[in-house]
Scaffold this motif. Structure first.
Motif, mmCIF file in Angstrom:
data_model
loop_
_atom_site.group_PDB
_atom_site.id
_atom_site.type_symbol
_atom_site.label_atom_id
_atom_site.label_comp_id
_atom_site.label_asym_id
_atom_site.label_seq_id
_atom_site.Cartn_x
_atom_site.Cartn_y
_atom_site.Cartn_z
ATOM 1 N N VAL A 185 -8.106 8.891 -4.489
ATOM 2 C CA VAL A 185 -8.962 7.900 -3.833
ATOM 3 C C VAL A 185 -9.680 7.044 -4.873
ATOM 4 C CG1 VAL A 185 -10.937 7.601 -2.323
ATOM 5 C CG2 VAL A 185 -9.277 9.347 -1.813
ATOM 6 N N GLU A 186 -10.091 7.679 -5.986
ATOM 7 C CA GLU A 186 -10.826 6.925 -7.000
ATOM 8 C C GLU A 186 -9.899 6.085 -7.869
ATOM 9 O OE1 GLU A 186 -10.828 10.327 -7.091
ATOM 10 O OE2 GLU A 186 -12.488 10.591 -5.693
ATOM 11 N N GLY A 187 -8.586 6.193 -7.687
ATOM 12 C CA GLY A 187 -7.665 5.468 -8.530
ATOM 13 C C GLY A 187 -7.538 6.122 -9.890
ATOM 14 N N LEU A 215 0.089 -8.045 -0.939
ATOM 15 C CA LEU A 215 -0.717 -8.879 -0.042
ATOM 16 C C LEU A 215 -2.212 -8.665 -0.282
ATOM 17 C CD1 LEU A 215 -0.726 -10.766 2.422
ATOM 18 C CD2 LEU A 215 -0.740 -8.759 3.857
ATOM 19 N N LEU A 216 -2.646 -7.415 -0.362
ATOM 20 C CA LEU A 216 -4.080 -7.129 -0.436
ATOM 21 C C LEU A 216 -4.542 -6.802 -1.848
ATOM 22 C CD1 LEU A 216 -4.307 -4.930 2.752
ATOM 23 C CD2 LEU A 216 -4.948 -7.296 2.517
ATOM 24 N N MET A 217 -3.762 -6.027 -2.580
ATOM 25 C CA MET A 217 -4.179 -5.608 -3.917
ATOM 26 C C MET A 217 -3.951 -6.750 -4.915
ATOM 27 S SD MET A 217 -5.225 -2.672 -3.222
ATOM 28 C CE MET A 217 -5.633 -2.137 -4.869
ATOM 29 N N PRO A 218 -4.629 -6.688 -6.076
ATOM 30 C CA PRO A 218 -4.346 -7.696 -7.105
ATOM 31 C C PRO A 218 -2.869 -7.709 -7.476
ATOM 32 C CG PRO A 218 -6.284 -6.419 -7.697
ATOM 33 C CD PRO A 218 -5.699 -5.767 -6.492
ATOM 34 N N LEU A 241 0.802 -1.220 0.000
ATOM 35 C CA LEU A 241 0.000 0.000 0.000
ATOM 36 C C LEU A 241 0.840 1.278 0.000
ATOM 37 C CD1 LEU A 241 -2.708 -1.220 2.503
ATOM 38 C CD2 LEU A 241 -2.818 -1.197 0.036
ATOM 39 N N PRO A 243 -1.688 2.516 -3.317
ATOM 40 C CA PRO A 243 -2.909 3.299 -3.104
ATOM 41 C C PRO A 243 -2.960 4.133 -1.829
ATOM 42 C CG PRO A 243 -3.412 0.983 -3.497
ATOM 43 C CD PRO A 243 -1.956 1.082 -3.430
ATOM 44 N N LEU A 244 -2.217 3.783 -0.791
ATOM 45 C CA LEU A 244 -2.331 4.573 0.432
ATOM 46 C C LEU A 244 -1.354 5.739 0.482
ATOM 47 C CD1 LEU A 244 -3.264 2.326 3.468
ATOM 48 C CD2 LEU A 244 -4.687 3.647 1.938
ATOM 49 N N TRP A 270 -1.350 -5.110 -9.883
ATOM 50 C CA TRP A 270 -1.692 -3.712 -9.605
ATOM 51 C C TRP A 270 -0.477 -2.813 -9.784
ATOM 52 C CZ3 TRP A 270 -6.498 -1.982 -8.868
ATOM 53 C CH2 TRP A 270 -6.656 -0.663 -8.417
ATOM 54 N N ARG A 282 -8.955 5.355 -13.018
ATOM 55 C CA ARG A 282 -9.847 4.704 -13.974
ATOM 56 C C ARG A 282 -10.618 5.745 -14.758
ATOM 57 N NH1 ARG A 282 -14.290 5.368 -10.497
ATOM 58 N NH2 ARG A 282 -13.848 4.507 -8.432
#
Lengths: 137, 164
Positions: free
Chosen positions: B160-162, B143-146, B129, B153-154, B149, B164
């Protein structure tokens, strides 16, 4: 010229089989045992005696996608979970339907974030979403 | 209860077993300390974090045998940007201490998985993250994200919306 002559020209038998099949499919929709988030609790509650989804012939939640007709996407679909949902859908035999249950699976709900799929109809064709059910879509 | 001002003078904090042990071992490893609201925070120099951790774990009088948490703070756009936070607990002595490491130029730090195996997933999560690399980690993957990826993200400069 026996008595069978001209008996089949109206395809009477075929339409009857379709009618019977559709009646059977309509009356015994078997959902997939499959929940993603808090909506899964609501879905489970709907199968209990108090709310009684069995009224619609849907009490048999199947533990295998091979035996299911209906996928209830109950909860937030994260991007990491999306390929799994798609795979389960692909494993279900035709004819099959998808209900997107609640705001999260329909449009992402409150989670307009990098990690959440904004609507499960981006990966599987949904037949019923809350907005459509309310006649707003 | 009135708020007592934080104590940041090392001399006043020498009574705490973890800090005393560390200063006796190598006072250069300690960048500073803060005692605020009954919680002790020690700032550790980056290169000595693994040795400090094994020192605290193997302390005979007050062994910090429980790694409660490893996490990260992104102070973007301030420098040094990243701060790795370790929460330690001594179950026998009921003592807690918080270690912090500031990461200035490059986001990497030594892994403490060899000291506490519990650090394995914590460090993978921080790597996932925040994009901080842990040198010597046995399996540093997301560990958490695909798995495929891109981005961390953190981080504060990640929308926040990434993307896309």
């Amino acid at each position: 010229m026996g008595w069978l002559q001209n008996k089949f020209e109206k395809n009477f038998l075929i339409t009857t089989v379709d009618y019977v099949f559709n009646w059977a499919r309509k009356s015994a929709v078997w959902p997939m045992t499959f929940g993603l988030a808090c909506c899964a609790i609501e879905m489970i509650a709907s199968s209990t005696a108090r709310f009684d989804i069995a009224r619609f012939g849907s009490e048999v939640f199947r533990p295998s996608p091979r035996q299911s007709d209906l996928m209830i996407v109950a909860g937030t679909v994260t991007l990491k979970m999306a390929p799994v949902v798609k795979r389960i859908y692909d494993q279900m035999p035709d004819p099959k339907w998808v209900i997107s249950m609640g705001a999260c699976s329909s449009v992402g709900g409150p989670f307009n974030t990098y990690a959440v799929l904004q609507g499960v109809d981006k990966i599987v064709p949904t037949v019923l979403r809350p907005a459509q059910a309310a006649g707003q879509d | 209860m009135p708020l007592v001002p934080a104590i940041t003078e090392l001399d006043q904090l020498k009574g705490h077993p973890a800090l005393a042990k560390m200063l006796a071992w190598n006072s250069e490893a300690v960048e500073g300390a803060k005692f605020d609201r009954d919680e002790l925070t020690i700032y550790i120099e980056r290169s000595s974090i693994r040795e400090v951790c094994s020192l605290l774990r193997d302390d005979r009088d007050c062994p910090f045998n429980f790694l409660v948490d490893v996490t990260c703070v992104d102070w973007y756009p301030k420098q040094p940007r990243f701060e790795i936070v370790y929460h330690l607990l001594s179950i026998t002595r009921k003592e807690r201490v918080r270690l912090k490491v500031r990461l200035g130029d490059s986001p990497e730090v030594d892994s403490v998985t060899s000291v506490w195996p519990a650090a394995n997933y914590f460090e993978r999560e921080v790597y996932d993250l925040f994009g901080v690399r842990f040198n010597g980690h046995p399996y540093l993957r997301r560990l958490l994200m695909p798995e495929d990826w891109e981005g961390y993200p953190l981080r504060k400069d990640y929308p926040v919306e990434g993307y896309r």
